[in-house]
Design an enzyme around this catalytic site. Structure first.
Site, mmCIF file in Angstrom:
data_model
loop_
_atom_site.group_PDB
_atom_site.id
_atom_site.type_symbol
_atom_site.label_atom_id
_atom_site.label_comp_id
_atom_site.label_asym_id
_atom_site.label_seq_id
_atom_site.Cartn_x
_atom_site.Cartn_y
_atom_site.Cartn_z
ATOM 1 N N CYS A 116 2.169 -3.042 7.457
ATOM 2 C CA CYS A 116 3.551 -2.999 6.976
ATOM 3 C C CYS A 116 4.316 -1.765 7.435
ATOM 4 O O CYS A 116 5.527 -1.680 7.228
ATOM 5 C CB CYS A 116 3.581 -3.092 5.450
ATOM 6 S SG CYS A 116 3.083 -4.706 4.806
ATOM 7 N N HIS A 256 10.501 -0.175 2.553
ATOM 8 C CA HIS A 256 9.723 -1.383 2.825
ATOM 9 C C HIS A 256 9.772 -2.286 1.596
ATOM 10 O O HIS A 256 9.594 -1.830 0.463
ATOM 11 C CB HIS A 256 8.285 -1.005 3.158
ATOM 12 C CG HIS A 256 7.350 -2.164 3.252
ATOM 13 N ND1 HIS A 256 7.621 -3.265 4.035
ATOM 14 C CD2 HIS A 256 6.152 -2.399 2.645
ATOM 15 C CE1 HIS A 256 6.619 -4.130 3.915
ATOM 16 N NE2 HIS A 256 5.724 -3.627 3.074
ATOM 17 N N ASN A 286 7.886 -10.053 1.087
ATOM 18 C CA ASN A 286 7.377 -9.057 2.021
ATOM 19 C C ASN A 286 7.162 -9.707 3.384
ATOM 20 O O ASN A 286 6.212 -10.467 3.580
ATOM 21 C CB ASN A 286 6.064 -8.477 1.493
ATOM 22 C CG ASN A 286 5.505 -7.384 2.382
ATOM 23 O OD1 ASN A 286 6.027 -7.120 3.464
ATOM 24 N ND2 ASN A 286 4.432 -6.745 1.936
#
Length: 332
Positions: A116, A256, A286
């Site tokens: 990520c 994020h 996500n």
């Protein structure tokens, strides 16, 4: 000669049409909308349903969107960095295929994988190439087809992830705008807490690994959450202190989009008011490498030339960090 900084000059994005809502997930696994929303902040996520399309499809669409918006010739692009955790194939680089498909045949390309944090690390890499003076247009794409590695019988992961892509163009700037500072870190202690167990050189693919369902992402949610909250917040706070910035100096936080509680903790550590925290997690979930550019894309209309933006991310491995960037243009 004036000092070269690396600035973002254009943004593009793409998300698939199919919407996987919490209500639909309720029919697939033992969960409910309230539980998902309370713990993650996610209401829906986009899924690329086409079985014959991979991450490259998403990346190509995002790149084409940027090229059209910025009205640039793909032949002028010097290089392409493909940030992804879900490459089309294990060996043939996805970024190389994307470059060819968008007509960027003068560019060299490669993939960058840091889970990520891939796009955040990619920002650092793209900026370094620009600041070297050797390259004028670096296209950084963050794209992931997370649905390809999610087990939709595992309620701990299938509620979190979605598919999507975003792209930014880095170019030289001589006004002191663009990337100002970075604080990037990693720690191999996270290797066992967020991973795909099989399919790599350590545990190659066999009939048994497929039968045992070892090719989908698994995570120890509580451990990952603990490390993410601490490290994203610490990194962002470090960037502020190192650059003598106060919460008043920060115009926007671009975090994020993994979990709203992680984002809230990071903003709280920075003492930022909610209006400065940019979030679209409720609509996309996500998307791993795509979260940061998708946030930029959705909120580009709010960004003003000279705005101080703090980026923060945390990913498997573990990988994490924060970047301080001054926005380089007013949206037309």
């Amino acid at each position: 000669m004036n000092t070269i900084t690396a600035a973002i000059t254009a943004v593009g994005a793409y998300v698939p049409d199919f919407v996987l809502s919490n209500k639909v997930l309720e029919t697939m696994v033992d969960t409910n909308d309230e539980w998902i929303t309370t713990r993650t902040g996610i209401k829906e996520r986009r899924i690329l349903k086409d079985a014959d399309k991979g991450t490259s499809f998403l990346a190509i669409k995002a790149a084409q969107d940027l090229i059209a918006k910025a009205n640039i010739d793909p032949l002028e692009i010097d290089m392409i960095i493909m940030a992804t955790a879900t490459a089309d194939m294990p060996v043939a680089a996805t970024g190389v295929y994307v470059a060819t498909e968008i007509g960027a045949t003068n560019a060299f390309a490669y993939d960058l994988q840091a889970a990520c944090s891939s796009f955040l690390y990619g920002m650092s890499t793209a900026a370094a190439y620009i600041q070297s003076g050797r390259y004028k247009k670096v296209l950084l794409i963050g794209a992931d087809k997370m649905s390809s590695i999610v087990d939709y019988k595992d309620r701990t992961t299938c509620i979190i992830f979605g598919d999507g892509a975003g792209a930014v163009l880095f170019e030289p700037n001589y006004e002191g705008l663009g990337l100002q500072d970075e604080y990037l870190r990693s720690d191999g202690i996270g290797r066992d807490f967020l991973k795909i167990p099989a399919g790599g050189s350590l545990v190659p693919t066999t009939l048994e690994t497929v039968q045992q369902n070892r090719h989908n992402i698994i995570q120890d949610g509580k451990t990952v959450f603990k490390y993410a909250v601490t490290n994203m917040a610490d990194a962002s706070d470090t960037i502020l202190k190192r650059n003598n910035l106060t919460n008043e100096d920060v115009n926007w936080l671009v975090p994020h989009q993994a979990n709203k509680r992680i984002i809230d903790a990071t903003a709280s550590r920075m003492n930022l008011e909610d209006s400065k925290v940019l979030m679209n997690i409720e609509r996309y979930g996500n998307t791993t490498s795509a979260t940061l550019p998708l946030v930029l894309y959705d909120f580009e209309h709010l960004l003003k030339k000279g705005d101080n933006i703090i980026f923060a991310a945390f990913g498997g491995g573990f990988t994490w960090g924060s970047i301080y960037l001054k926005w380089a243009y007013d949206t037309k």
